[in-house]
Design a protein around this motif. Structure first.
Motif, PDB file in Angstrom:
ATOM      1  N   LEU A  18      75.882  52.654  15.732  1.00 36.79           N
ATOM      2  CA  LEU A  18      74.899  52.190  16.711  1.00 36.79           C
ATOM      3  C   LEU A  18      75.523  52.060  18.098  1.00 36.79           C
ATOM      4  CD1 LEU A  18      72.990  49.421  14.689  1.00 36.79           C
ATOM      5  CD2 LEU A  18      72.153  51.697  15.291  1.00 36.79           C
ATOM      6  N   GLU A  19      76.790  51.666  18.146  1.00 38.37           N
ATOM      7  CA  GLU A  19      77.477  51.528  19.426  1.00 38.37           C
ATOM      8  C   GLU A  19      77.881  52.882  19.988  1.00 38.37           C
ATOM      9  OE1 GLU A  19      81.393  49.290  21.366  1.00 38.37           O
ATOM     10  OE2 GLU A  19      80.988  49.159  19.208  1.00 38.37           O
ATOM     11  N   GLU A  20      78.417  53.750  19.119  1.00 38.49           N
ATOM     12  CA  GLU A  20      78.928  55.045  19.575  1.00 38.49           C
ATOM     13  C   GLU A  20      77.810  55.989  20.022  1.00 38.49           C
ATOM     14  OE1 GLU A  20      81.116  56.525  16.287  1.00 38.49           O
ATOM     15  OE2 GLU A  20      82.618  54.911  16.314  1.00 38.49           O
ATOM     16  N   HIS A  21      76.661  55.917  19.382  1.00 36.68           N
ATOM     17  CA  HIS A  21      75.585  56.892  19.645  1.00 36.68           C
ATOM     18  C   HIS A  21      74.342  56.216  20.240  1.00 36.68           C
ATOM     19  CE1 HIS A  21      77.782  59.965  17.326  1.00 36.68           C
ATOM     20  NE2 HIS A  21      78.070  58.977  16.486  1.00 36.68           N
ATOM     21  N   GLU A  22      74.555  55.178  21.014  1.00 36.23           N
ATOM     22  CA  GLU A  22      73.412  54.427  21.552  1.00 36.23           C
ATOM     23  C   GLU A  22      72.461  55.310  22.351  1.00 36.23           C
ATOM     24  OE1 GLU A  22      72.557  50.853  24.791  1.00 36.23           O
ATOM     25  OE2 GLU A  22      74.353  50.767  23.529  1.00 36.23           O
ATOM     26  N   GLU A  23      72.987  56.079  23.274  1.00 36.59           N
ATOM     27  CA  GLU A  23      72.133  56.903  24.133  1.00 36.59           C
ATOM     28  C   GLU A  23      71.362  57.933  23.322  1.00 36.59           C
ATOM     29  OE1 GLU A  23      72.495  59.803  28.073  1.00 36.59           O
ATOM     30  OE2 GLU A  23      74.188  58.547  27.453  1.00 36.59           O
ATOM     31  N   GLN A  24      72.042  58.551  22.365  1.00 42.18           N
ATOM     32  CA  GLN A  24      71.390  59.571  21.541  1.00 42.18           C
ATOM     33  C   GLN A  24      70.293  58.962  20.662  1.00 42.18           C
ATOM     34  OE1 GLN A  24      74.128  61.813  19.138  1.00 42.18           O
ATOM     35  NE2 GLN A  24      72.504  62.832  17.963  1.00 42.18           N
ATOM     36  N   ILE A  25      70.584  57.800  20.076  1.00 44.46           N
ATOM     37  CA  ILE A  25      69.601  57.134  19.201  1.00 44.46           C
ATOM     38  C   ILE A  25      68.387  56.699  20.006  1.00 44.46           C
ATOM     39  CG2 ILE A  25      69.187  55.101  17.766  1.00 44.46           C
ATOM     40  CD1 ILE A  25      72.096  55.299  16.836  1.00 44.46           C
ATOM     41  N   LEU A  26      68.627  56.144  21.202  1.00 49.06           N
ATOM     42  CA  LEU A  26      67.509  55.688  22.036  1.00 49.06           C
ATOM     43  C   LEU A  26      66.600  56.849  22.424  1.00 49.06           C
ATOM     44  CD1 LEU A  26      69.145  53.032  24.402  1.00 49.06           C
ATOM     45  CD2 LEU A  26      67.338  52.655  22.734  1.00 49.06           C
ATOM     46  N   GLY A  27      67.199  57.974  22.809  1.00 47.18           N
ATOM     47  CA  GLY A  27      66.398  59.134  23.182  1.00 47.18           C
ATOM     48  C   GLY A  27      65.567  59.657  22.031  1.00 47.18           C
ATOM     49  N   ARG A  28      66.200  59.745  20.866  1.00 50.09           N
ATOM     50  CA  ARG A  28      65.489  60.234  19.683  1.00 50.09           C
ATOM     51  C   ARG A  28      64.430  59.246  19.233  1.00 50.09           C
ATOM     52  NH1 ARG A  28      62.810  63.591  17.372  1.00 50.09           N
ATOM     53  NH2 ARG A  28      63.092  64.004  15.142  1.00 50.09           N
ATOM     54  N   TRP A  29      64.720  57.953  19.322  1.00 46.93           N
ATOM     55  CA  TRP A  29      63.754  56.914  18.937  1.00 46.93           C
ATOM     56  C   TRP A  29      62.502  57.001  19.799  1.00 46.93           C
ATOM     57  CZ3 TRP A  29      64.593  50.951  19.864  1.00 46.93           C
ATOM     58  CH2 TRP A  29      63.574  50.250  19.201  1.00 46.93           C
ATOM     59  N   PHE A  30      62.692  57.231  21.108  1.00 49.58           N
ATOM     60  CA  PHE A  30      61.555  57.352  22.003  1.00 49.58           C
ATOM     61  C   PHE A  30      60.684  58.547  21.612  1.00 49.58           C
ATOM     62  CE2 PHE A  30      59.428  58.865  25.821  1.00 49.58           C
ATOM     63  CZ  PHE A  30      58.869  57.699  26.322  1.00 49.58           C
ATOM     64  N   GLU A  31      61.317  59.666  21.267  1.00 48.39           N
ATOM     65  CA  GLU A  31      60.553  60.853  20.862  1.00 48.39           C
ATOM     66  C   GLU A  31      59.754  60.592  19.585  1.00 48.39           C
ATOM     67  OE1 GLU A  31      63.259  64.063  20.422  1.00 48.39           O
ATOM     68  OE2 GLU A  31      63.856  64.105  22.545  1.00 48.39           O
ATOM     69  N   ILE A  32      60.399  59.978  18.597  1.00 48.81           N
ATOM     70  CA  ILE A  32      59.743  59.706  17.312  1.00 48.81           C
ATOM     71  C   ILE A  32      58.580  58.741  17.498  1.00 48.81           C
ATOM     72  CG2 ILE A  32      60.063  58.678  15.030  1.00 48.81           C
ATOM     73  CD1 ILE A  32      62.989  59.671  15.186  1.00 48.81           C
ATOM     74  N   ALA A  33      58.796  57.687  18.290  1.00 48.72           N
ATOM     75  CA  ALA A  33      57.734  56.700  18.530  1.00 48.72           C
ATOM     76  C   ALA A  33      56.555  57.350  19.238  1.00 48.72           C
ATOM     77  CB  ALA A  33      58.279  55.539  19.363  1.00 48.72           C
ATOM     78  N   GLY A  34      56.833  58.264  20.166  1.00 48.99           N
ATOM     79  CA  GLY A  34      55.760  58.962  20.851  1.00 48.99           C
ATOM     80  C   GLY A  34      54.957  59.831  19.912  1.00 48.99           C
ATOM     81  N   THR A  35      55.635  60.485  18.974  1.00 48.38           N
ATOM     82  CA  THR A  35      54.939  61.324  17.999  1.00 48.38           C
ATOM     83  C   THR A  35      54.066  60.485  17.072  1.00 48.38           C
ATOM     84  OG1 THR A  35      56.756  62.915  18.036  1.00 48.38           O
ATOM     85  CG2 THR A  35      55.257  63.012  16.163  1.00 48.38           C
ATOM     86  N   MET A  36      54.608  59.364  16.610  1.00 47.29           N
ATOM     87  CA  MET A  36      53.843  58.489  15.717  1.00 47.29           C
ATOM     88  C   MET A  36      52.667  57.836  16.414  1.00 47.29           C
ATOM     89  SD  MET A  36      56.820  56.565  13.521  1.00 47.29           S
ATOM     90  CE  MET A  36      57.766  57.428  12.265  1.00 47.29           C
ATOM     91  N   SER A  37      52.747  57.661  17.741  1.00 48.79           N
ATOM     92  CA  SER A  37      51.661  57.021  18.497  1.00 48.79           C
ATOM     93  C   SER A  37      50.736  58.041  19.131  1.00 48.79           C
ATOM     94  CB  SER A  37      52.254  56.111  19.587  1.00 48.79           C
ATOM     95  OG  SER A  37      53.051  55.099  19.024  1.00 48.79           O
ATOM     96  N   GLY A  38      50.778  59.257  18.644  1.00 44.30           N
ATOM     97  CA  GLY A  38      49.908  60.293  19.180  1.00 44.30           C
ATOM     98  C   GLY A  38      50.269  60.708  20.587  1.00 44.30           C
ATOM     99  N   GLY A  39      51.539  60.557  20.947  1.00 42.57           N
ATOM    100  CA  GLY A  39      51.985  60.950  22.284  1.00 42.57           C
ATOM    101  C   GLY A  39      51.677  59.938  23.362  1.00 42.57           C
ATOM    102  N   HIS A  40      51.219  58.733  22.975  1.00 43.27           N
ATOM    103  CA  HIS A  40      50.829  57.710  23.964  1.00 43.27           C
ATOM    104  C   HIS A  40      51.621  56.428  23.727  1.00 43.27           C
ATOM    105  CE1 HIS A  40      47.518  60.253  25.235  1.00 43.27           C
ATOM    106  NE2 HIS A  40      47.155  60.374  23.975  1.00 43.27           N
TER     107      HIS A  40
END
Length: 289
Positions: A18-40
């Motif tokens: 979680l510490e080493e890949h914070e930026e990568q995880i945050l970016g991917r998390w944002f993409e996944i959350a957007g997909t699950m929320s219908g892009g909104h």
């Protein structure tokens, strides 16, 4: 020891990832959350503080009192998304999406410690996801209750008809909750205006049964305690027949068929005198052609 050592090792490995890949995880998390929320994911200004939530989660894992911060952020997220019309699944999916983002890092790491640690991490995220769902439900219930109260206020106006005369035009069913609102608004208006007469118009009430009659009587008695006399108007033939059939007694309360009749009665009780209008004269003049 044989049971706790692998778990502790797995937990430490997850914390490291979680510490080493914070930026990568945050970016991917944002993409996944957007997909699950219908892009909104940020619809209507309900932005998700991914970075703040992520760092609060990391602090909670290390025991640096981040748990309360994390729950506070998740609670505010739930309330905000409830206000902006997101569904419960869209709200909870924001939290659950973190598992998928972290699993991609765990899968790339491939160590047994990371895989064991992810099982523990997954359960932790599930707990926070359920907390988010429960907070959303509570916030939504509060919003619905507030809206219902506002509708009651809007559907129960108290208007000033004349100096010293106010009216409460009722539309729809009169139940206990609405009766309380009617009483409070009527009494408050009587105090503010100093009115001595009140007209309760039930033209818009679809039916009058024993319960509705009791609510009306309570309202009249409350107004009398404030020194105001009430007139009930809008007694249609069907309602009059129902009242007689049910044996409902209004006692000495004055009832009128229409709001106009009730206003005339209240004006007379107030000492207003009515003068007969003279018939208008019409003069017709013809000119010789």
């Amino acid at each position: 020891m044989t049971l706790t050592v692998p778990v502790d090792a797995g937990r430490r490995r997850i914390e490291e990832l979680l510490e080493e890949h914070e930026e990568q995880i945050l970016g991917r998390w944002f993409e996944i959350a957007g997909t699950m929320s219908g892009g909104h994911v940020d619809r209507g200004g309900a932005a998700v503080p991914f970075g703040e939530i992520y760092r609060a989660l990391r602090r909670s894992l290390t025991g640096s009192e981040g748990g309360s911060d994390l729950r506070g952020l998740l609670a505010e997220l739930s309330r905000s998304r409830a206000r902006h019309g997101f569904t419960p699944s869209e709200t909870a999916s924001v939290v659950f999406g973190l598992k998928e983002a972290v699993y991609e890092i765990v899968e790339a790491d491939g160590t047994p410690e990371a895989l064991r640690g992810f099982i523990w991490f997954s359960r932790l995220v599930d707990e926070h996801g359920l907390f988010t769902f429960e907070t959303y439900a509570a916030a939504r219930e509060r919003i619905i209750a507030d809206q219902a109260e506002q509708l009651l206020e809007l559907s129960t106006p108290v208007v000033k008809l004349w100096e010293g005369i106010v009216a409460v035009p009722l539309v729809g069913t009169l139940d206990s909750a609405r009766t309380q609102v009617v009483m409070e608004k009527l009494l408050q208006t009587l105090v503010e205006t100093g009115s001595e007469h009140a007209v309760i118009d039930i033209t818009g009430v679809p039916a009058v049964d024993t319960q509705v009659a009791q609510h009306l009587l309570k309202t009249v008695m409350a107004a009398r305690l404030m020194g105001a006399e009430c007139v009930i108007s809008g007694i249609r033939p069907q309602i009059a027949h129902t009242i007689v059939t049910l044996g409902i007694e209004f006692g000495d309360i004055v009832t009128k068929a229409s709001l106009a009749d009730a206003l005339v009665h209240a004006l007379r009780q107030s000492g207003v005198e009515f003068a007969e209008a003279r018939s208008p004269r019409i003069a017709v003049r013809t000119e010789a052609g």
